[in-house]
Design a protein around this motif. Structure first.
Motif, PDB file in Angstrom:
ATOM      1  N   GLU A   1     -58.624  54.584 -20.992  1.00 39.57           N
ATOM      2  CA  GLU A   1     -59.622  54.265 -21.923  1.00 39.57           C
ATOM      3  C   GLU A   1     -60.703  53.258 -21.111  1.00 39.57           C
ATOM      4  O   GLU A   1     -61.648  52.821 -21.829  1.00 39.57           O
ATOM      5  CB  GLU A   1     -59.152  53.611 -23.067  1.00 39.57           C
ATOM      6  N   GLY A   2     -60.425  52.517 -19.895  1.00 36.23           N
ATOM      7  CA  GLY A   2     -61.232  51.476 -19.665  1.00 36.23           C
ATOM      8  C   GLY A   2     -61.140  50.223 -20.443  1.00 36.23           C
ATOM      9  O   GLY A   2     -62.013  49.807 -19.942  1.00 36.23           O
ATOM     10  N   HIS A   3     -60.270  49.964 -20.847  1.00 33.87           N
ATOM     11  CA  HIS A   3     -60.131  48.638 -22.037  1.00 33.87           C
ATOM     12  C   HIS A   3     -59.328  47.613 -21.185  1.00 33.87           C
ATOM     13  O   HIS A   3     -58.022  47.726 -21.082  1.00 33.87           O
ATOM     14  CB  HIS A   3     -59.348  49.041 -23.031  1.00 33.87           C
TER      15      HIS A   3
ATOM     16  N   LEU B   1     -67.401  56.288 -23.401  1.00 29.79           N
ATOM     17  CA  LEU B   1     -67.770  57.645 -22.819  1.00 29.79           C
ATOM     18  C   LEU B   1     -67.761  57.686 -21.481  1.00 29.79           C
ATOM     19  O   LEU B   1     -66.953  58.572 -20.555  1.00 29.79           O
ATOM     20  CB  LEU B   1     -68.857  58.438 -23.574  1.00 29.79           C
ATOM     21  N   PHE B   2     -68.438  56.605 -20.863  1.00 30.67           N
ATOM     22  CA  PHE B   2     -68.687  56.899 -19.458  1.00 30.67           C
ATOM     23  C   PHE B   2     -68.770  55.277 -19.067  1.00 30.67           C
ATOM     24  O   PHE B   2     -69.301  54.418 -19.861  1.00 30.67           O
ATOM     25  CB  PHE B   2     -70.044  57.507 -19.050  1.00 30.67           C
ATOM     26  N   GLY B   3     -68.546  54.979 -17.752  1.00 34.72           N
ATOM     27  CA  GLY B   3     -68.736  53.710 -17.285  1.00 34.72           C
ATOM     28  C   GLY B   3     -68.110  53.506 -15.776  1.00 34.72           C
ATOM     29  O   GLY B   3     -67.708  54.537 -15.328  1.00 34.72           O
ATOM     30  N   LEU B   4     -68.037  52.400 -15.282  1.00 32.84           N
ATOM     31  CA  LEU B   4     -67.455  52.146 -13.984  1.00 32.84           C
ATOM     32  C   LEU B   4     -66.407  51.133 -14.265  1.00 32.84           C
ATOM     33  O   LEU B   4     -66.840  49.640 -14.076  1.00 32.84           O
ATOM     34  CB  LEU B   4     -68.380  51.922 -12.802  1.00 32.84           C
TER      35      LEU B   4
ATOM     36  N   VAL C   1     -63.099  44.478 -15.658  1.00 31.84           N
ATOM     37  CA  VAL C   1     -64.576  44.939 -16.834  1.00 31.84           C
ATOM     38  C   VAL C   1     -64.941  46.375 -16.489  1.00 31.84           C
ATOM     39  O   VAL C   1     -64.787  46.758 -15.181  1.00 31.84           O
ATOM     40  CB  VAL C   1     -65.658  43.875 -16.646  1.00 31.84           C
ATOM     41  N   THR C   2     -65.426  47.005 -17.464  1.00 29.30           N
ATOM     42  CA  THR C   2     -66.105  48.382 -17.349  1.00 29.30           C
ATOM     43  C   THR C   2     -67.390  48.095 -17.376  1.00 29.30           C
ATOM     44  O   THR C   2     -68.076  47.830 -18.368  1.00 29.30           O
ATOM     45  CB  THR C   2     -65.431  49.275 -18.251  1.00 29.30           C
ATOM     46  N   ARG C   3     -68.002  48.341 -16.174  1.00 31.51           N
ATOM     47  CA  ARG C   3     -69.335  48.153 -16.066  1.00 31.51           C
ATOM     48  C   ARG C   3     -70.260  49.400 -16.337  1.00 31.51           C
ATOM     49  O   ARG C   3     -69.859  50.401 -16.422  1.00 31.51           O
ATOM     50  CB  ARG C   3     -69.830  47.796 -14.564  1.00 31.51           C
ATOM     51  N   TYR C   4     -71.429  49.236 -16.941  1.00 31.07           N
ATOM     52  CA  TYR C   4     -72.547  50.036 -17.381  1.00 31.07           C
ATOM     53  C   TYR C   4     -71.813  51.265 -18.353  1.00 31.07           C
ATOM     54  O   TYR C   4     -71.936  52.387 -18.179  1.00 31.07           O
ATOM     55  CB  TYR C   4     -72.998  50.880 -16.144  1.00 31.07           C
ATOM     56  N   LYS C   5     -71.109  50.621 -19.339  1.00 43.69           N
ATOM     57  CA  LYS C   5     -70.345  51.525 -20.216  1.00 43.69           C
ATOM     58  C   LYS C   5     -71.273  51.990 -21.459  1.00 43.69           C
ATOM     59  O   LYS C   5     -72.128  51.357 -21.791  1.00 43.69           O
ATOM     60  CB  LYS C   5     -69.083  51.121 -20.819  1.00 43.69           C
ATOM     61  N   VAL C   6     -70.997  53.297 -21.519  1.00 39.73           N
ATOM     62  CA  VAL C   6     -71.588  53.898 -22.689  1.00 39.73           C
ATOM     63  C   VAL C   6     -70.653  54.181 -23.799  1.00 39.73           C
ATOM     64  O   VAL C   6     -69.562  55.136 -23.421  1.00 39.73           O
ATOM     65  CB  VAL C   6     -72.302  55.114 -22.306  1.00 39.73           C
TER      66      VAL C   6
ATOM     67  N   ALA D   1     -59.700  52.655 -12.423  1.00 42.10           N
ATOM     68  CA  ALA D   1     -60.974  53.543 -11.887  1.00 42.10           C
ATOM     69  C   ALA D   1     -60.533  55.042 -11.698  1.00 42.10           C
ATOM     70  O   ALA D   1     -61.294  56.005 -11.962  1.00 42.10           O
ATOM     71  CB  ALA D   1     -61.198  52.912 -10.480  1.00 42.10           C
ATOM     72  N   MET D   2     -59.467  55.514 -11.163  1.00 43.07           N
ATOM     73  CA  MET D   2     -58.985  56.712 -11.131  1.00 43.07           C
ATOM     74  C   MET D   2     -58.671  57.407 -12.136  1.00 43.07           C
ATOM     75  O   MET D   2     -59.161  58.552 -12.528  1.00 43.07           O
ATOM     76  CB  MET D   2     -57.897  56.847  -9.868  1.00 43.07           C
ATOM     77  N   VAL D   3     -57.700  56.887 -12.981  1.00 34.81           N
ATOM     78  CA  VAL D   3     -57.248  57.629 -14.206  1.00 34.81           C
ATOM     79  C   VAL D   3     -58.388  57.834 -15.282  1.00 34.81           C
ATOM     80  O   VAL D   3     -58.469  58.467 -16.081  1.00 34.81           O
ATOM     81  CB  VAL D   3     -56.120  56.890 -14.874  1.00 34.81           C
ATOM     82  N   PHE D   4     -59.244  56.798 -15.264  1.00 42.13           N
ATOM     83  CA  PHE D   4     -60.525  56.730 -16.468  1.00 42.13           C
ATOM     84  C   PHE D   4     -61.200  58.018 -15.901  1.00 42.13           C
ATOM     85  O   PHE D   4     -61.478  58.461 -17.007  1.00 42.13           O
ATOM     86  CB  PHE D   4     -61.363  55.578 -15.909  1.00 42.13           C
ATOM     87  N   TRP D   5     -61.604  58.366 -14.767  1.00 44.18           N
ATOM     88  CA  TRP D   5     -62.334  59.419 -14.499  1.00 44.18           C
ATOM     89  C   TRP D   5     -61.647  60.920 -14.533  1.00 44.18           C
ATOM     90  O   TRP D   5     -62.127  61.692 -15.117  1.00 44.18           O
ATOM     91  CB  TRP D   5     -63.007  59.477 -13.156  1.00 44.18           C
ATOM     92  N   THR D   6     -60.179  61.014 -14.083  1.00 43.75           N
ATOM     93  CA  THR D   6     -59.595  62.290 -14.114  1.00 43.75           C
ATOM     94  C   THR D   6     -59.414  62.556 -15.416  1.00 43.75           C
ATOM     95  O   THR D   6     -59.281  63.724 -15.759  1.00 43.75           O
ATOM     96  CB  THR D   6     -58.175  61.838 -13.408  1.00 43.75           C
ATOM     97  N   PHE D   7     -58.733  61.512 -16.226  1.00 40.57           N
ATOM     98  CA  PHE D   7     -58.662  61.889 -17.787  1.00 40.57           C
ATOM     99  C   PHE D   7     -59.963  62.666 -18.375  1.00 40.57           C
ATOM    100  O   PHE D   7     -59.919  63.457 -19.192  1.00 40.57           O
ATOM    101  CB  PHE D   7     -58.125  60.453 -18.575  1.00 40.57           C
ATOM    102  N   ARG D   8     -61.172  61.746 -18.158  1.00 37.93           N
ATOM    103  CA  ARG D   8     -62.485  62.515 -18.678  1.00 37.93           C
ATOM    104  C   ARG D   8     -62.721  63.739 -18.105  1.00 37.93           C
ATOM    105  O   ARG D   8     -63.269  64.555 -19.035  1.00 37.93           O
ATOM    106  CB  ARG D   8     -63.527  61.445 -18.523  1.00 37.93           C
ATOM    107  N   ILE D   9     -62.582  64.115 -16.684  1.00 37.28           N
ATOM    108  CA  ILE D   9     -62.834  65.256 -16.394  1.00 37.28           C
ATOM    109  C   ILE D   9     -61.953  66.473 -17.163  1.00 37.28           C
ATOM    110  O   ILE D   9     -62.240  67.379 -17.458  1.00 37.28           O
ATOM    111  CB  ILE D   9     -62.473  65.393 -15.067  1.00 37.28           C
ATOM    112  N   MET D  10     -60.591  66.256 -17.294  1.00 38.06           N
ATOM    113  CA  MET D  10     -59.435  66.897 -17.844  1.00 38.06           C
ATOM    114  C   MET D  10     -60.108  67.334 -19.444  1.00 38.06           C
ATOM    115  O   MET D  10     -60.015  68.402 -19.969  1.00 38.06           O
ATOM    116  CB  MET D  10     -58.369  66.474 -18.020  1.00 38.06           C
ATOM    117  N   VAL D  11     -60.755  66.316 -20.016  1.00 40.25           N
ATOM    118  CA  VAL D  11     -60.940  66.331 -21.375  1.00 40.25           C
ATOM    119  C   VAL D  11     -62.254  67.279 -21.593  1.00 40.25           C
ATOM    120  O   VAL D  11     -62.625  68.112 -22.446  1.00 40.25           O
ATOM    121  CB  VAL D  11     -61.161  64.962 -22.162  1.00 40.25           C
ATOM    122  N   ALA D  12     -63.157  67.017 -20.551  1.00 34.00           N
ATOM    123  CA  ALA D  12     -64.466  67.585 -20.591  1.00 34.00           C
ATOM    124  C   ALA D  12     -64.243  68.961 -20.166  1.00 34.00           C
ATOM    125  O   ALA D  12     -64.903  70.176 -20.639  1.00 34.00           O
ATOM    126  CB  ALA D  12     -65.463  67.252 -19.418  1.00 34.00           C
ATOM    127  N   ILE D  13     -63.383  69.428 -19.436  1.00 36.38           N
ATOM    128  CA  ILE D  13     -63.043  70.968 -19.014  1.00 36.38           C
ATOM    129  C   ILE D  13     -62.382  71.545 -20.430  1.00 36.38           C
ATOM    130  O   ILE D  13     -62.559  72.662 -20.678  1.00 36.38           O
ATOM    131  CB  ILE D  13     -61.968  70.930 -17.923  1.00 36.38           C
TER     132      ILE D  13
END
Length: 472
Positions: A259-261, A274-277, A284-289, A322-334
């Protein structure tokens, strides 16, 4: 030669590479075996030769995929004794029997009846051939059962004690096999396998419909795949939510990383990022939406339940976000893209235009490999999120590796990469070539023998032949 890269990092990358190459084959073969059983059953029930042709078409592809899965699985398992011998020694009393059960009760079923399924229709009769096809499908599910039981135990270990030499010793096999995360992980993976196969079958059907709408076999493939997408994707989303709730209970650090928390929410009311770095170094998660409150509603189904962030765990026990944040979101988006395709197809079916929607067909072709990508992202999320442990909370990855030199692991890794791309690249290219050929719609009765012609009415030239009857 390998600079500052350690032997353990090379061993981890080697295992990640080999399991990534392996997982796509069983993810496909599990669903494809069940699809073959359904096709064979429909042939026996309806005596519609199109189903027989589809069965023969896909059984060849299944044989190739099954072979590649066996070979890649054997190579992967050897690493337990080479790169991860300490892990094997410590967990062997628990994991060894489970892996043995997988071979005895699952792989033997698949391998033992595979030949009958592929070549035995004329030799053993239709009933026994159908039984063999069903047994192969059941064997793939049993294989998933045991392998996921092993992986789930590593995630949520139960039913063991630790002896004087540090080995995990079984105390309760029921607790070991049916550990807390196992039911959710099994359901999530099997549904993922069915969706992976559905979107491959749907892509093949859509591809041939785009080339010619006169193919009834392509229409049947596309129709069946879209039914699967429409029905199974919502179930998968629900199963994923239940799996996430279970993970929050037993692996809260993994959820925090996903979750990037980085900060905890002791009073709940956590947002959904939803998104961030994610920046692990800065915490910290930067530029988060983000959407306020929605994180708590999804994770705990309430607003005021406390949620731990990564700051609640020692620095040495936190997974990399950093890695699991994005792989999780890609999986959910698919997953939601799959749902969109299913709903789009339902609208087309309702309008009576399912086979006359080229943009839907193009989208289905593009979504063909989506299941494989979702499975890979899911496994990366699961495995990286478990770090720095091999047995969660009990055995660290750094304590599990064999005492090898970086050069030895690196050379074997390069050999794996070269051989895998040559062998499995060639196999994948061959499978794609098979898929590119349209299944024949007409059947030559002289070629199939008397036992397979009962009830067959030969297809005659008819421009309406490709279209399905209502309800198919």
């Amino acid at each position: 030669m390998f600079g500052d890269i350690s032997a353990i990092d090379l061993a981890r990358f080697q295992f990640a590479f080999t399991i990534s190459a392996h997982i796509i084959f069983p993810a496909f073969s599990i669903g494809l075996a069940s699809f073959l059983a359904v096709l064979n059953g429909l042939w026996l029930w309806r005596r519609d030769e199109t189903y027989l042709r589809l069965f023969d078409y896909w059984k060849t592809i299944f044989a190739v995929v099954f072979g590649m899965g066996v070979v890649s699985g054997i190579v992967m398992s050897y690493q337990f004794g080479t790169n991860w011998s300490v892990f094997s020694d410590k967990t062997g009393p628990v994991i060894g029997p489970l892996m043995g059960y997988e071979v005895l009760s699952a792989f033997f079923l698949e391998a033992g009846f595979l030949g009958i399924m592929l070549f035995g229709r004329e030799r053993v009769g239709e009933k026994l051939h159908m039984a063999a096809t069903a047994i192969v499908a059941i064997g793939t599910l049993f294989s998933a059962f045991w392998i996921l039981s092993v992986n789930s135990w590593m995630q949520t270990p139960q039913g063991f004690s630790i002896n004087d030499v540090g080995q995990f010793v079984p105390e309760d096999w029921w607790a070991i096999i049916f550990n807390p995360s196992f039911p959710y992980r099994l359901a999530h993976m099997v549904l993922a396998a069915y969706l992976t196969t559905a979107f491959v079958v749907g892509a093949v059907g859509a591809w041939h419909l785009l080339r010619s709408r006169e193919s009834r076999g392509a229409a049947i493939m596309f129709s069946m795949a879209m039914w699967m997408a429409l029905i199974v994707t919502p179930i998968q989303i629900i199963a994923g939510d239940m799996h996430g709730v279970n993970t929050l209970e037993y692996q809260p650090a993994k959820i925090a990383a996903m979750e990037g928390h980085y900060e905890s929410f002791p009073e709940g009311r956590a947002p959904l990022i939803l998104f961030g770095l994610p920046d692990d170094a800065a915490g910290v998660t930067r530029y988060k939406v983000e959407i306020p409150l929605l994180g708590s509603l999804i994770l705990t189904h309430s607003l005021d339940t406390p949620i731990k962030g990564l700051d609640a765990f020692p620095a040495g026990e936190r997974p990399k976000s950093a890695m699991v944040f994005w792989t999780f979101r890609i999986m959910v988006a698919i997953g939601f893209a799959m749902l969109g395709i299913g709903l789009w197809s339902a609208w087309g079916r309702w309008k009576g235009q399912l086979f006359d929607m080229p943009w839907l067909h193009r989208a289905a072709v593009l979504m063909g490999p989506s299941g494989f990508l979702a499975v890979l992202c899911g496994w990366i999320t699961t495995e990286v999120g478990r770090q720095p442990f091999t047995v969660y909370g009990l055995l660290r990855t750094g304590e599990s590796a064999a005492p090898l030199q970086a050069e030895a692991v690196g050379i074997s890794l390069m050999a794996f990469i070269i051989v895998y791309f040559l062998v499995f690249g060639s196999g994948t290219f061959y499978v794609l070539r098979l898929m590119s050929k349209r299944p024949r719609d007409r059947i030559d009765i002289d070629d199939i023998g008397p036992t397979r012609t009962a009830g067959i009415t030969p297809i005659v030239a008819n421009p309406t032949a490709p279209h399905l009857t209502k309800g198919e």
